[in-house]
Design a protein around this motif. Structure first.
Motif, PDB file in Angstrom:
ATOM      1  N   GLY A   1       0.795  -1.221   0.000  1.00  0.00           N
ATOM      2  CA  GLY A   1       0.000   0.000   0.000  1.00  0.00           C
ATOM      3  C   GLY A   1       0.827   1.270   0.000  1.00  0.00           C
ATOM      4  O   GLY A   1       0.291   2.368  -0.013  1.00  0.00           O
ATOM      5  N   GLU A   2       2.148   1.119   0.060  1.00  0.00           N
ATOM      6  CA  GLU A   2       3.024   2.280   0.029  1.00  0.00           C
ATOM      7  C   GLU A   2       4.038   2.119  -1.087  1.00  0.00           C
ATOM      8  O   GLU A   2       4.431   1.006  -1.435  1.00  0.00           O
ATOM      9  CB  GLU A   2       3.764   2.450   1.360  1.00  0.00           C
ATOM     10  CG  GLU A   2       2.851   2.702   2.551  1.00  0.00           C
ATOM     11  CD  GLU A   2       3.629   2.841   3.844  1.00  0.00           C
ATOM     12  OE1 GLU A   2       4.866   2.706   3.805  1.00  0.00           O
ATOM     13  OE2 GLU A   2       3.005   3.085   4.885  1.00  0.00           O
ATOM     14  N   GLY A   3       4.485   3.208  -1.666  1.00  0.00           N
ATOM     15  CA  GLY A   3       5.477   3.138  -2.728  1.00  0.00           C
ATOM     16  C   GLY A   3       6.430   4.308  -2.653  1.00  0.00           C
ATOM     17  O   GLY A   3       6.222   5.235  -1.880  1.00  0.00           O
ATOM     18  N   TRP A   4       7.472   4.236  -3.457  1.00  0.00           N
ATOM     19  CA  TRP A   4       8.459   5.304  -3.524  1.00  0.00           C
ATOM     20  C   TRP A   4       8.301   6.058  -4.840  1.00  0.00           C
ATOM     21  O   TRP A   4       8.048   5.459  -5.865  1.00  0.00           O
ATOM     22  CB  TRP A   4       9.869   4.731  -3.446  1.00  0.00           C
ATOM     23  CG  TRP A   4      10.148   4.007  -2.180  1.00  0.00           C
ATOM     24  CD1 TRP A   4      10.062   2.660  -1.967  1.00  0.00           C
ATOM     25  CD2 TRP A   4      10.536   4.576  -0.938  1.00  0.00           C
ATOM     26  NE1 TRP A   4      10.385   2.357  -0.668  1.00  0.00           N
ATOM     27  CE2 TRP A   4      10.678   3.515  -0.010  1.00  0.00           C
ATOM     28  CE3 TRP A   4      10.780   5.887  -0.510  1.00  0.00           C
ATOM     29  CZ2 TRP A   4      11.059   3.723   1.308  1.00  0.00           C
ATOM     30  CZ3 TRP A   4      11.150   6.082   0.811  1.00  0.00           C
ATOM     31  CH2 TRP A   4      11.295   5.021   1.700  1.00  0.00           C
ATOM     32  N   ARG A   5       8.474   7.369  -4.788  1.00  0.00           N
ATOM     33  CA  ARG A   5       8.479   8.156  -6.016  1.00  0.00           C
ATOM     34  C   ARG A   5       9.627   9.147  -5.920  1.00  0.00           C
ATOM     35  O   ARG A   5       9.508  10.204  -5.317  1.00  0.00           O
ATOM     36  CB  ARG A   5       7.153   8.893  -6.220  1.00  0.00           C
ATOM     37  CG  ARG A   5       7.094   9.570  -7.597  1.00  0.00           C
ATOM     38  CD  ARG A   5       5.769  10.237  -7.852  1.00  0.00           C
ATOM     39  NE  ARG A   5       5.572  11.392  -6.984  1.00  0.00           N
ATOM     40  CZ  ARG A   5       4.534  12.227  -7.089  1.00  0.00           C
ATOM     41  NH1 ARG A   5       3.610  11.996  -7.994  1.00  0.00           N
ATOM     42  NH2 ARG A   5       4.421  13.252  -6.276  1.00  0.00           N
ATOM     43  N   GLY A   6      10.765   8.779  -6.499  1.00  0.00           N
ATOM     44  CA  GLY A   6      11.937   9.628  -6.444  1.00  0.00           C
ATOM     45  C   GLY A   6      12.026  10.579  -7.621  1.00  0.00           C
ATOM     46  O   GLY A   6      11.107  10.695  -8.434  1.00  0.00           O
ATOM     47  N   TRP A   7      13.173  11.267  -7.730  1.00  0.00           N
ATOM     48  CA  TRP A   7      13.325  12.314  -8.733  1.00  0.00           C
ATOM     49  C   TRP A   7      13.180  11.770 -10.152  1.00  0.00           C
ATOM     50  O   TRP A   7      12.619  12.448 -11.014  1.00  0.00           O
ATOM     51  CB  TRP A   7      14.668  13.023  -8.553  1.00  0.00           C
ATOM     52  CG  TRP A   7      15.863  12.194  -8.939  1.00  0.00           C
ATOM     53  CD1 TRP A   7      16.610  11.408  -8.116  1.00  0.00           C
ATOM     54  CD2 TRP A   7      16.415  12.063 -10.245  1.00  0.00           C
ATOM     55  NE1 TRP A   7      17.602  10.793  -8.826  1.00  0.00           N
ATOM     56  CE2 TRP A   7      17.517  11.179 -10.146  1.00  0.00           C
ATOM     57  CE3 TRP A   7      16.104  12.599 -11.496  1.00  0.00           C
ATOM     58  CZ2 TRP A   7      18.297  10.818 -11.239  1.00  0.00           C
ATOM     59  CZ3 TRP A   7      16.874  12.241 -12.595  1.00  0.00           C
ATOM     60  CH2 TRP A   7      17.963  11.370 -12.458  1.00  0.00           C
ATOM     61  N   ALA A   8      13.674  10.549 -10.401  1.00  0.00           N
ATOM     62  CA  ALA A   8      13.608  10.007 -11.758  1.00  0.00           C
ATOM     63  C   ALA A   8      12.161   9.755 -12.183  1.00  0.00           C
ATOM     64  O   ALA A   8      11.783   9.990 -13.330  1.00  0.00           O
ATOM     65  CB  ALA A   8      14.427   8.723 -11.850  1.00  0.00           C
ATOM     66  N   SER A   9      11.345   9.283 -11.242  1.00  0.00           N
ATOM     67  CA  SER A   9       9.931   9.063 -11.538  1.00  0.00           C
ATOM     68  C   SER A   9       9.209  10.391 -11.769  1.00  0.00           C
ATOM     69  O   SER A   9       8.363  10.513 -12.661  1.00  0.00           O
ATOM     70  CB  SER A   9       9.278   8.287 -10.388  1.00  0.00           C
ATOM     71  OG  SER A   9       7.908   8.071 -10.640  1.00  0.00           O
ATOM     72  N   LEU A  10       9.551  11.387 -10.958  1.00  0.00           N
ATOM     73  CA  LEU A  10       8.962  12.716 -11.144  1.00  0.00           C
ATOM     74  C   LEU A  10       9.346  13.284 -12.512  1.00  0.00           C
ATOM     75  O   LEU A  10       8.522  13.895 -13.199  1.00  0.00           O
ATOM     76  CB  LEU A  10       9.443  13.662 -10.037  1.00  0.00           C
ATOM     77  CG  LEU A  10       8.929  13.379  -8.623  1.00  0.00           C
ATOM     78  CD1 LEU A  10       9.735  14.167  -7.602  1.00  0.00           C
ATOM     79  CD2 LEU A  10       7.451  13.715  -8.506  1.00  0.00           C
ATOM     80  N   LEU A  11      10.600  13.071 -12.891  1.00  0.00           N
ATOM     81  CA  LEU A  11      11.064  13.547 -14.193  1.00  0.00           C
ATOM     82  C   LEU A  11      10.354  12.810 -15.325  1.00  0.00           C
ATOM     83  O   LEU A  11       9.961  13.419 -16.328  1.00  0.00           O
ATOM     84  CB  LEU A  11      12.576  13.361 -14.307  1.00  0.00           C
ATOM     85  CG  LEU A  11      13.227  13.797 -15.618  1.00  0.00           C
ATOM     86  CD1 LEU A  11      12.986  15.277 -15.898  1.00  0.00           C
ATOM     87  CD2 LEU A  11      14.718  13.496 -15.600  1.00  0.00           C
ATOM     88  N   ALA A  12      10.176  11.500 -15.161  1.00  0.00           N
ATOM     89  CA  ALA A  12       9.467  10.717 -16.178  1.00  0.00           C
ATOM     90  C   ALA A  12       8.036  11.222 -16.351  1.00  0.00           C
ATOM     91  O   ALA A  12       7.530  11.318 -17.472  1.00  0.00           O
ATOM     92  CB  ALA A  12       9.474   9.243 -15.798  1.00  0.00           C
ATOM     93  N   ASP A  13       7.380  11.544 -15.232  1.00  0.00           N
ATOM     94  CA  ASP A  13       6.013  12.085 -15.302  1.00  0.00           C
ATOM     95  C   ASP A  13       5.985  13.384 -16.112  1.00  0.00           C
ATOM     96  O   ASP A  13       5.085  13.608 -16.921  1.00  0.00           O
ATOM     97  CB  ASP A  13       5.465  12.337 -13.900  1.00  0.00           C
ATOM     98  CG  ASP A  13       5.121  11.052 -13.166  1.00  0.00           C
ATOM     99  OD1 ASP A  13       5.068   9.988 -13.819  1.00  0.00           O
ATOM    100  OD2 ASP A  13       4.919  11.110 -11.942  1.00  0.00           O
TER     101      ASP A  13
END
Length: 255
Positions: A16-28
């Motif tokens: 139910g929890e996940g990580w969203r780091g800078w690379a994922s934010l950049l991909a978005d």
């Protein structure tokens, strides 16, 4: 992120929890102007040899447009630190990724001993190691180009709210700042990004109470596990720092 399934591979991730780091934010953000496929092979605690031997092969052999290669701080915290090995691993990764068409995203590291709040006798030798890693990145950048962020050029990197509770990995503000920095540089390279990564944080900076709880639950056990590895290195660094001063004192007396 509660309820997120963005990335469940990070250390400490729970159902139910996940990580969203800078690379994922950049991909978005790249997704606001392009069709994007994002793959995260990063793991907590990875060293340069692990990236070259495990993460790189896991990425497959197909074409890549953008690849981030950011590793090295974990290497500096180990008694097995080997600047030449780090350099060779980075060169190998750079060669393999650029052959597949990747634009490399890399960094130059800051003085992380200041972030940790280390005493000067330990901070100086750690910085010497970090600078050796930076030299390896200089060589990587000179050979393969790409985009490189000099983290020492961002004053906020030394602010507490830039980092997570462990002070080793960026917190939300740090990840958002890195994502924006890389997005800005990509746009300077001609990559259109209609909606850049937002800098506003959804979460809170770890409180002093959270710092204390983390140290009790995670920090102290981590130190216990690493004591056998780090203690001899720390002692050696202390002696290396003390000896030159003592020798200079003797020379002054003799003169």
């Amino acid at each position: 992120m509660n309820g997120s399934t963005t990335d469940l591979s990070g250390a400490g991730a729970r159902p139910g929890e996940g990580w969203r780091g800078w690379a994922s934010l950049l991909a978005d953000s790249l997704g606001s102007s392009h069709r994007v496929t994002f793959a995260n092979f990063a793991t907590s605690g990875a060293t340069a040899p692990m990236v070259a031997a495990e993460q790189l092969p896991a990425s497959g052999s197909g074409p890549i447009d953008v690849a981030s290669v950011i590793v090295g701080i974990n290497d500096t915290l180990r008694s097995t630190f080997d600047a030449r090995e780090i350099r060779d691993c980075l060169q190998y990764c750079g060669e393999q990724l650029t052959t597949r068409g990747a634009l490399l995203l890399t960094v130059r590291f800051h003085d992380h001993g200041q972030v940790f709040g280390l005493p000067s006798w330990l901070r100086r030798p750690l910085w010497q190691r970090i600078e050796q890693v930076n030299l390896a990145y200089d060589e990587l950048f000179a050979r393969f180009g790409g985009i490189r962020i000099d983290m020492a050029g961002y004053p906020e990197v030394y602010r507490r709210d830039f980092w997570s509770v462990d002070r080793l990995h960026p917190g939300e503000r740090g990840h958002r700042r890195l994502a924006r920095a890389f997005a800005d540089e990509l746009q300077r390279h001609g990559v259109r990004i209609a909606v850049p990564p937002a800098l506003d944080c959804a979460g809170d900076t770890p409180s002093k109470w959270a710092d204390t709880l983390w140290m009790l639950r995670e920090g102290t056990p981590w130190l216990a596990r690493r004591a056998r590895d780090l203690a001899p290195w720390a002692a050696h660094m202390a002696l290396t720092h003390v000896r030159p001063a003592a020798d200079a004192e003797v020379q002054e007396v003799q003169a």
